[in-house]
Design an enzyme around this catalytic site. Structure first.
Site, PDB file in Angstrom:
ATOM      1  N   GLY A   1       0.922  -1.343  -0.069  1.00 58.57           N
ATOM      2  CA  GLY A   1       0.066   0.106  -0.053  1.00 58.57           C
ATOM      3  C   GLY A   1       0.867   1.449  -0.044  1.00 58.57           C
ATOM      4  O   GLY A   1       0.504   2.258  -0.808  1.00 58.57           O
ATOM      5  N   THR A   2       1.957   1.238   0.728  1.00 54.57           N
ATOM      6  CA  THR A   2       3.058   2.450   0.691  1.00 54.57           C
ATOM      7  C   THR A   2       3.625   2.598  -0.659  1.00 54.57           C
ATOM      8  O   THR A   2       3.457   3.943  -1.205  1.00 54.57           O
ATOM      9  CB  THR A   2       4.024   2.188   1.534  1.00 54.57           C
ATOM     10  OG1 THR A   2       3.477   2.129   3.233  1.00 54.57           O
ATOM     11  CG2 THR A   2       5.006   3.216   1.699  1.00 54.57           C
TER      12      THR A   2
ATOM     13  N   GLN B   1      -7.631   1.911   5.255  1.00 59.48           N
ATOM     14  CA  GLN B   1      -8.567   1.494   6.345  1.00 59.48           C
ATOM     15  C   GLN B   1      -9.944   1.183   6.161  1.00 59.48           C
ATOM     16  O   GLN B   1     -10.443   0.371   6.677  1.00 59.48           O
ATOM     17  CB  GLN B   1      -8.426   2.568   7.391  1.00 59.48           C
ATOM     18  CG  GLN B   1      -7.001   2.435   7.932  1.00 59.48           C
ATOM     19  CD  GLN B   1      -6.768   1.314   8.945  1.00 59.48           C
ATOM     20  OE1 GLN B   1      -7.428   0.474   9.332  1.00 59.48           O
ATOM     21  NE2 GLN B   1      -5.316   1.239   8.878  1.00 59.48           N
TER      22      GLN B   1
ATOM     23  N   SER C   1      -4.192  -1.251   0.616  1.00 55.93           N
ATOM     24  CA  SER C   1      -3.348  -2.446   1.158  1.00 55.93           C
ATOM     25  C   SER C   1      -3.950  -3.702   1.315  1.00 55.93           C
ATOM     26  O   SER C   1      -4.798  -3.343   2.364  1.00 55.93           O
ATOM     27  CB  SER C   1      -2.450  -1.790   2.133  1.00 55.93           C
ATOM     28  OG  SER C   1      -1.469  -2.794   2.562  1.00 55.93           O
ATOM     29  N   ALA C   2      -3.836  -4.743   0.805  1.00 55.36           N
ATOM     30  CA  ALA C   2      -4.456  -5.849   0.997  1.00 55.36           C
ATOM     31  C   ALA C   2      -4.546  -6.476   2.513  1.00 55.36           C
ATOM     32  O   ALA C   2      -5.334  -6.929   2.994  1.00 55.36           O
ATOM     33  CB  ALA C   2      -4.060  -7.114   0.088  1.00 55.36           C
ATOM     34  N   HIS C   3      -3.550  -6.286   3.257  1.00 55.24           N
ATOM     35  CA  HIS C   3      -3.227  -6.855   4.546  1.00 55.24           C
ATOM     36  C   HIS C   3      -4.236  -6.043   5.652  1.00 55.24           C
ATOM     37  O   HIS C   3      -4.268  -6.389   6.649  1.00 55.24           O
ATOM     38  CB  HIS C   3      -1.915  -7.019   5.186  1.00 55.24           C
ATOM     39  CG  HIS C   3      -1.238  -5.438   5.599  1.00 55.24           C
ATOM     40  ND1 HIS C   3      -0.715  -4.581   4.793  1.00 55.24           N
ATOM     41  CD2 HIS C   3      -1.093  -4.853   6.747  1.00 55.24           C
ATOM     42  CE1 HIS C   3      -0.341  -3.372   5.215  1.00 55.24           C
ATOM     43  NE2 HIS C   3      -0.705  -3.657   6.620  1.00 55.24           N
TER      44      HIS C   3
ATOM     45  N   CYS D   1       5.180   7.265  23.760  1.00 54.40           N
ATOM     46  CA  CYS D   1       5.878   6.184  24.654  1.00 54.40           C
ATOM     47  C   CYS D   1       6.097   5.019  23.884  1.00 54.40           C
ATOM     48  O   CYS D   1       6.741   4.243  24.300  1.00 54.40           O
ATOM     49  CB  CYS D   1       5.081   6.220  25.985  1.00 54.40           C
ATOM     50  SG  CYS D   1       4.660   7.466  27.041  1.00 54.40           S
TER      51      CYS D   1
END
Length: 460
Positions: free
Chosen positions: A69-70, A177, A194-196, A320
């Site tokens: 996807g990136t 998303q 993105s598939a994942h 954090c």
């Protein structure tokens, strides 16, 4: 062990697993070849492209598969900017875009282009009119996510797309998303996903570029995927990605309604059972499976580790838990608390029992972390001092905020507390604490001896 981090990577869908195993036997050959095995592979690739295009809402010849996807985002942004270089060199993005978009913007700026960031409100949404105003002459491309990856807020894509059309500026939508829950409304020009994120295998992205959009792929040319995604296609993974996208779409209406009810339960019960909690993101216009909340006086890394000990896998946008030790750019843009930030994103099939057990465990976990950090449990007795200085230099959040909370009652109403801190998260968390506790944030100035001095006035 309940896995509550589907926004990072959804578990592999059973349909994806079946399709992957089957295509390992049938789709191993080169789909560009004319012999029997190649033709069989080409049929599988074409069928996967048609299925994905139907889910996206575009023509099959407008969609290509990418290695991630990136990579789809980067290829889409660089290709669209290059295709419109004669129009201008300005990229317009929202302040809460995925890091892949912001990194592409940094590269564009380093090459001499300009980037305009459109701010968001406290829920994480852009104002469509403000976005339209940013589309001044010289804008070559606009980018807007369909829904935020950290807080779940849906963006007004249709309204922004209309403004982009009126300004003759193409709009790239990052739908990573949301695509598993339904198509993206509006007249977008480019779309990446993105598939994942929807239960497909990792290593498969998709990029759709509408006909008529000026687009010039960057980098060495390649014969595959219309020259927009060079290299041999990972055909088994592509087939599995397309099959799982079709499967999750068939389940989306019923499963979305079920998960939305579970998320509503979390949104309601967490503030009731855990003191000093802020639930962030839009309560209505949001993804059905995702909720984010921030806990005062809690170290995010410790909180996530303790939840992991209890058997729950969740993630955080807290400073954090980031490798850079800086606050989440999404939470910073929203102006909300970053410390103790927990993102719960429920995968398909999550049970009510797992959610209820999470809600039962969370209050004790938060209380235990706060106790170890020495967070205030009761108001202190006021003293005559009109102002106090808290030295928290060298201490990471939430310690500066904890120290502030301990002494705010030691000054009279109208008195001030100055917190000295060199942690970047304090710039976000101290004003957010004031907003939550009804105190006045006066401002900041360089601290004597280093760091920054944050001034808070007691109001109540």
């Amino acid at each position: 062990m309940p896995y509550f981090d589907a926004a990072s990577a959804a578990p592999l869908h059973p349909v994806a697993r079946q399709a992957l195993l089957a295509s390992l036997d049938e789709g191993w050959a080169d789909p560009a070849r004319l012999y029997r095995e190649g033709r069989r592979a080409r049929l599988l690739l074409d069928a996967a492209r048609e299925a994905a295009a139907e889910a996206v809402g575009c023509r099959p010849d407008e969609l290509v598969f990418t290695p991630s996807g990136t990579r789809a985002v980067h290829a889409g942004i660089s290709g669209a900017l290059a295709g419109r270089r004669r129009v201008g060199n300005r990229l317009v993005v929202s302040a809460v875009e995925h890091s892949s978009v912001l990194h592409a913007g940094e590269t564009h700026a380093a090459a001499g282009g300009t980037v305009t960031e459109v701010p968001v409100d406290r829920s994480g949404a852009v104002d469509a009119e403000a976005f339209a105003a940013a589309l001044a002459p010289g804008a070559a491309l606009a980018c807007l996510q369909s829904a935020n990856h950290e807080v779940g807020t849906e963006q007004p894509v249709a309204e922004v797309a209309e403004a982009c059309r009126a300004a003759d500026v193409p709009l790239l939508v990052d739908a990573a998303q949301s695509l598993g829950w339904g198509p993206v409304d509006g007249g977008w020009s480019l779309l990446a996903a993105s598939a994942h994120k929807w239960g497909g295998p990792a290593g498969v992205g998709l990029l759709a570029v509408r006909k008529g959009v000026r687009f010039a792929p960057q980098g060495p040319s390649d014969e595959r995927e219309s020259g927009r995604a060079p290299g041999f296609e990972n055909l088994p993974a592509i087939v599995a990605a397309a099959a799982s996208l079709r499967a999750v779409r068939a389940e989306a209406a019923a499963e979305g309604a079920r998960l939305r009810a579970l998320v509503d339960r979390i949104r309601t019960r967490v503030p009731q059972s855990v003191p000093d909690v802020e639930v962030v993101g839009d309560a209505v216009r949001r993804l059905p499976h995702l909720v984010t909340f921030s806990c005062l006086y809690v170290d995010g890394e410790t909180l996530l580790s303790e939840l992991d000990r209890e058997g729950f896998s969740v993630s955080s946008g807290s400073s954090c838990t980031s490798s850079t030790l800086t606050p989440s750019h999404v939470l910073r843009a929203m102006g909300v608390l970053s410390e103790g930030n927990v993102r719960v994103s429920l995968p398909v099939g999550t049970s009510e029992e797992d959610v209820d057990r999470f809600l039962a465990v969370l209050p004790g976990v938060v209380a235990g972390v706060r106790e170890r950090l020495g967070a205030p449990s009761a108001p202190s007795t006021p003293t005559p001092s009109d102002s106090l200085v808290v030295d928290s230099l060298g201490k990471r959040c939430p310690i500066p905020v904890i120290e502030l909370a301990k002494v705010i009652g030691d000054v009279p109403v109208g008195g001030t507390v100055t917190v000295l801190s060199d942690d970047a998260a304090a710039r976000l968390d101290i004003p957010a604490w004031c907003e939550m506790r009804g105190q006045e944030y006066v401002g900041e100035s360089p601290g004597v001896g280093g760091g920054t001095a944050y001034v808070v006035r007691r109001v109540s």
